[in-house]
Write a protein that holds these residues in place. Structure first.
Motif, PDB file in Angstrom:
ATOM      1  N   GLY A  59       0.576  -1.355  -0.242  1.00  0.00           N
ATOM      2  CA  GLY A  59      -0.281   0.105  -0.018  1.00  0.00           C
ATOM      3  C   GLY A  59       0.691   1.308  -0.015  1.00  0.00           C
ATOM      4  O   GLY A  59       0.258   2.159  -0.468  1.00  0.00           O
ATOM      5  N   THR A  60       2.088   1.222   0.567  1.00  0.00           N
ATOM      6  CA  THR A  60       2.849   2.464   0.516  1.00  0.00           C
ATOM      7  C   THR A  60       3.358   3.025  -0.824  1.00  0.00           C
ATOM      8  O   THR A  60       3.847   3.894  -0.778  1.00  0.00           O
ATOM      9  CB  THR A  60       4.313   2.185   1.287  1.00  0.00           C
ATOM     10  N   ARG A  61       3.028   2.026  -1.882  1.00  0.00           N
ATOM     11  CA  ARG A  61       3.520   2.310  -3.200  1.00  0.00           C
ATOM     12  C   ARG A  61       2.833   3.451  -3.871  1.00  0.00           C
ATOM     13  O   ARG A  61       3.195   3.674  -4.721  1.00  0.00           O
ATOM     14  CB  ARG A  61       3.842   0.849  -3.992  1.00  0.00           C
ATOM     15  N   ILE A  62       1.781   3.400  -3.442  1.00  0.00           N
ATOM     16  CA  ILE A  62       0.832   4.315  -4.398  1.00  0.00           C
ATOM     17  C   ILE A  62      -0.098   5.260  -3.321  1.00  0.00           C
ATOM     18  O   ILE A  62      -0.414   4.643  -2.337  1.00  0.00           O
ATOM     19  CB  ILE A  62      -0.146   3.302  -5.087  1.00  0.00           C
ATOM     20  N   ASP A  63      -0.432   6.125  -3.866  1.00  0.00           N
ATOM     21  CA  ASP A  63      -1.486   7.413  -2.940  1.00  0.00           C
ATOM     22  C   ASP A  63      -2.768   6.592  -3.301  1.00  0.00           C
ATOM     23  O   ASP A  63      -3.336   6.180  -4.289  1.00  0.00           O
ATOM     24  CB  ASP A  63      -1.415   8.638  -3.976  1.00  0.00           C
ATOM     25  N   SER A  64      -3.288   6.690  -2.010  1.00  0.00           N
ATOM     26  CA  SER A  64      -4.888   6.100  -2.004  1.00  0.00           C
ATOM     27  C   SER A  64      -6.017   6.871  -2.810  1.00  0.00           C
ATOM     28  O   SER A  64      -6.514   6.103  -3.535  1.00  0.00           O
ATOM     29  CB  SER A  64      -5.409   6.538  -0.348  1.00  0.00           C
ATOM     30  N   ASP A 244      -2.445   2.622   4.509  1.00  0.00           N
ATOM     31  CA  ASP A 244      -1.444   1.835   3.450  1.00  0.00           C
ATOM     32  C   ASP A 244      -2.291   0.558   3.506  1.00  0.00           C
ATOM     33  O   ASP A 244      -2.126  -0.122   2.457  1.00  0.00           O
ATOM     34  CB  ASP A 244      -0.032   1.979   4.097  1.00  0.00           C
ATOM     35  N   LEU A 245      -2.646  -0.120   4.864  1.00  0.00           N
ATOM     36  CA  LEU A 245      -3.087  -1.687   4.652  1.00  0.00           C
ATOM     37  C   LEU A 245      -4.176  -1.637   3.712  1.00  0.00           C
ATOM     38  O   LEU A 245      -4.388  -2.555   2.836  1.00  0.00           O
ATOM     39  CB  LEU A 245      -3.426  -2.030   6.196  1.00  0.00           C
ATOM     40  N   GLN A 246      -5.055  -0.851   3.900  1.00  0.00           N
ATOM     41  CA  GLN A 246      -6.267  -0.819   2.883  1.00  0.00           C
ATOM     42  C   GLN A 246      -5.948  -0.575   1.425  1.00  0.00           C
ATOM     43  O   GLN A 246      -6.503  -1.167   0.528  1.00  0.00           O
ATOM     44  CB  GLN A 246      -7.453   0.211   3.397  1.00  0.00           C
ATOM     45  N   ASP A 247      -4.840   0.298   1.057  1.00  0.00           N
ATOM     46  CA  ASP A 247      -4.236   0.500  -0.121  1.00  0.00           C
ATOM     47  C   ASP A 247      -4.023  -0.910  -0.582  1.00  0.00           C
ATOM     48  O   ASP A 247      -4.080  -1.392  -1.850  1.00  0.00           O
ATOM     49  CB  ASP A 247      -3.281   1.370  -0.176  1.00  0.00           C
ATOM     50  N   GLY A 248      -3.207  -1.497   0.192  1.00  0.00           N
ATOM     51  CA  GLY A 248      -2.716  -3.107  -0.197  1.00  0.00           C
ATOM     52  C   GLY A 248      -3.899  -3.995  -0.561  1.00  0.00           C
ATOM     53  O   GLY A 248      -3.912  -4.674  -1.601  1.00  0.00           O
ATOM     54  N   ARG A 249      -4.986  -3.722   0.238  1.00  0.00           N
ATOM     55  CA  ARG A 249      -6.112  -4.925   0.053  1.00  0.00           C
ATOM     56  C   ARG A 249      -6.774  -4.316  -1.313  1.00  0.00           C
ATOM     57  O   ARG A 249      -7.127  -5.289  -1.974  1.00  0.00           O
ATOM     58  CB  ARG A 249      -7.256  -4.681   1.229  1.00  0.00           C
ATOM     59  N   VAL A 250      -6.983  -3.122  -1.527  1.00  0.00           N
ATOM     60  CA  VAL A 250      -7.539  -2.688  -3.028  1.00  0.00           C
ATOM     61  C   VAL A 250      -6.642  -3.222  -4.036  1.00  0.00           C
ATOM     62  O   VAL A 250      -6.872  -3.630  -5.236  1.00  0.00           O
ATOM     63  CB  VAL A 250      -7.808  -1.272  -3.196  1.00  0.00           C
ATOM     64  N   ALA A 251      -5.333  -2.972  -4.002  1.00  0.00           N
ATOM     65  CA  ALA A 251      -4.372  -3.241  -5.009  1.00  0.00           C
ATOM     66  C   ALA A 251      -4.442  -4.981  -5.305  1.00  0.00           C
ATOM     67  O   ALA A 251      -4.132  -5.340  -6.425  1.00  0.00           O
ATOM     68  CB  ALA A 251      -2.856  -2.888  -4.451  1.00  0.00           C
ATOM     69  N   ILE A 252      -4.526  -5.461  -4.437  1.00  0.00           N
ATOM     70  CA  ILE A 252      -4.376  -7.115  -4.577  1.00  0.00           C
ATOM     71  C   ILE A 252      -5.606  -7.501  -5.496  1.00  0.00           C
ATOM     72  O   ILE A 252      -5.599  -8.117  -6.469  1.00  0.00           O
ATOM     73  CB  ILE A 252      -4.535  -7.771  -3.301  1.00  0.00           C
ATOM     74  N   VAL A 253      -6.736  -7.011  -5.188  1.00  0.00           N
ATOM     75  CA  VAL A 253      -8.071  -7.341  -6.025  1.00  0.00           C
ATOM     76  C   VAL A 253      -7.868  -6.720  -7.511  1.00  0.00           C
ATOM     77  O   VAL A 253      -8.265  -7.467  -8.262  1.00  0.00           O
ATOM     78  CB  VAL A 253      -9.196  -6.781  -5.218  1.00  0.00           C
ATOM     79  N   ILE A 254      -7.522  -5.480  -7.563  1.00  0.00           N
ATOM     80  CA  ILE A 254      -7.200  -5.013  -9.022  1.00  0.00           C
ATOM     81  C   ILE A 254      -6.344  -5.753  -9.547  1.00  0.00           C
ATOM     82  O   ILE A 254      -6.667  -6.274 -10.944  1.00  0.00           O
ATOM     83  CB  ILE A 254      -6.719  -3.501  -8.754  1.00  0.00           C
ATOM     84  N   GLU A 255      -5.162  -6.260  -9.247  1.00  0.00           N
ATOM     85  CA  GLU A 255      -4.163  -7.011  -9.813  1.00  0.00           C
ATOM     86  C   GLU A 255      -4.860  -8.490 -10.258  1.00  0.00           C
ATOM     87  O   GLU A 255      -4.548  -9.096 -11.283  1.00  0.00           O
ATOM     88  CB  GLU A 255      -2.949  -7.314  -9.011  1.00  0.00           C
ATOM     89  N   LYS A 256      -5.645  -8.996  -9.434  1.00  0.00           N
ATOM     90  CA  LYS A 256      -6.282 -10.205  -9.770  1.00  0.00           C
ATOM     91  C   LYS A 256      -7.238 -10.187 -10.944  1.00  0.00           C
ATOM     92  O   LYS A 256      -7.219 -11.096 -11.813  1.00  0.00           O
ATOM     93  CB  LYS A 256      -7.172 -10.916  -8.485  1.00  0.00           C
ATOM     94  N   PRO A 296       3.230   8.909 -12.716  1.00  0.00           N
ATOM     95  CA  PRO A 296       2.965  10.514 -12.926  1.00  0.00           C
ATOM     96  C   PRO A 296       3.333  11.188 -11.932  1.00  0.00           C
ATOM     97  O   PRO A 296       3.698  10.579 -10.968  1.00  0.00           O
ATOM     98  CB  PRO A 296       1.368  10.454 -13.198  1.00  0.00           C
ATOM     99  N   PRO A 297       3.584  12.561 -12.069  1.00  0.00           N
ATOM    100  CA  PRO A 297       3.961  13.449 -10.847  1.00  0.00           C
ATOM    101  C   PRO A 297       3.162  13.268  -9.756  1.00  0.00           C
ATOM    102  O   PRO A 297       1.930  13.208  -9.947  1.00  0.00           O
ATOM    103  CB  PRO A 297       3.794  14.886 -11.593  1.00  0.00           C
ATOM    104  N   GLY A 298       3.949  13.474  -8.588  1.00  0.00           N
ATOM    105  CA  GLY A 298       3.282  13.282  -7.503  1.00  0.00           C
ATOM    106  C   GLY A 298       2.902  11.634  -6.884  1.00  0.00           C
ATOM    107  O   GLY A 298       2.527  11.500  -5.664  1.00  0.00           O
TER     108      GLY A 298
END
Length: 329
Positions: A59-64, A244-256, A296-298
């Protein structure tokens, strides 16, 4: 003689070329109402075995906000693509029906957490600004009282007796130094009154720098210190770690979801892949010939080794980045 005009036929449009749903036409709330609640048992299976620390790190890799902004259009795009597929094509997209409602639920939770987190940050910033105003006011009041006392002592005792006052009054370059100077002036007044209770004590009272002045100096010193020592407690209802934890949960589902569509596309090039915008860089796989693509910037940069693969016709994959956690589930 009338001339006949032959009407040119409109260019054929395949279902895959239909206009993409605008990201402004769908919201997470609307999708949640349409898709219904997420399957709790399926959600538990999806995240089973993934350590919390790994979710936080992802989750720390991307902005919420990037995930929140992209999720509605991504889900709408996936649903449109699925709706355009034949039965045999749909069978190639090996993705459970419960995955899209799960993404909507997780992204909706992230949105609520982000709003609470931002509100807490705004509240804390306002509190800090108010404290700064109070601190400046206390310093101004303290300096003003110190200067009035100094001039009153000079009038009462004369210039020759001000050497000690000059030595103890100090500076006002910080709340603590000002407070110490105020207390030193109060002590000087008290000692002078005790040393000569007949003449000096009366002179100090005549010029308004007697016992009441000493007490006021000490009270002002205490106020200056008190304002300077107050700290604004950080909001704890939604911490950055929780976000960040919730970001990670969302990212996993998108990747699947992306993995299922990309696998189907490699078999059937007419099957499109759902679209991402701000968060696309995080999920882009690369082939051996593809170059790196900067975020992208930011945005937080992806780790070394991530690259780009758009929705162009499939090419043989010779190398692929490490998948998002849980993507093989």
């Amino acid at each position: 003689m009338a001339t006949s005009k032959t009407k040119k036929p409109a260019p054929a449009t395949s279902p895959a070329e239909a206009p993409i749903v605008s990201p402004t036409t769908v919201t997470l709330d609307a999708l949640a109402r349409e898709l219904g609640p997420a399957d709790g048992a399926f959600a538990a299976r999806t995240y089973a075995g993934i350590p919390e620390e790994d979710l936080v790190a992802e989750g720390t890799r991307i902005d919420s906000q990037s995930l929140i902004d992209d999720a509605p259009h991504f889900v709408a795009s996936a649903r449109r693509i699925l709706g355009s597929l034949s039965g045999s094509q749909r069978a190639k997209v090996r993705m459970p029906d419960a995955l899209l409602p799960l993404l909507v639920a997780e992204a909706g939770r992230l949105q609520a957490m982000k709003r609470a987190h931002d509100a807490e940050a705004t509240e804390a910033a306002g509190a800090r600004a108010a404290l700064e105003v109070q601190g400046r006011s206390a310093m101004r009041d303290g300096i003003g009282e110190r200067d009035l006392c100094y001039d009153g002592l000079r009038n009462a005792l004369g210039a020759r007796r001000m050497a000690r006052v000059d030595a103890v009054v100090g500076r006002a370059d910080s709340p603590e130094s000002l407070a110490k100077g105020l207390e030193a002036l109060a002590s000087f007044i008290e000692e002078t009154r005790r040393a000569d209770p007949a003449q000096d004590a009366q002179l100090l009272e005549d010029y308004g720098v007697g016992a009441d002045c000493a007490a006021s100096l000490r009270a002002t010193a205490q106020r200056v210190r008190g304002v300077a020592s107050v700290q604004v407690a950080a909001g704890r209802r939604v911490t950055q770690r929780a976000l960040d934890l919730q970001d990670g949960r969302v990212a996993i589902v998108i990747e699947k979801i992306l993995r299922a569509f990309r696998a189907a596309r490699r078999v059937d090039g007419t099957i499109l892949v759902p679209e991402l915008n701000k968060a696309a860089w995080m999920f882009e796989a690369r082939s051996g010939s593809a170059g790196k693509k900067a975020p992208p910037p930011g945005q937080k940069p992806p780790p070394a080794g991530s690259g780009a693969q758009g929705d162009a016709p499939p090419v043989p994959v010779t190398e692929e980045t490490t998948p998002i956690l849980g993507a093989d589930g």
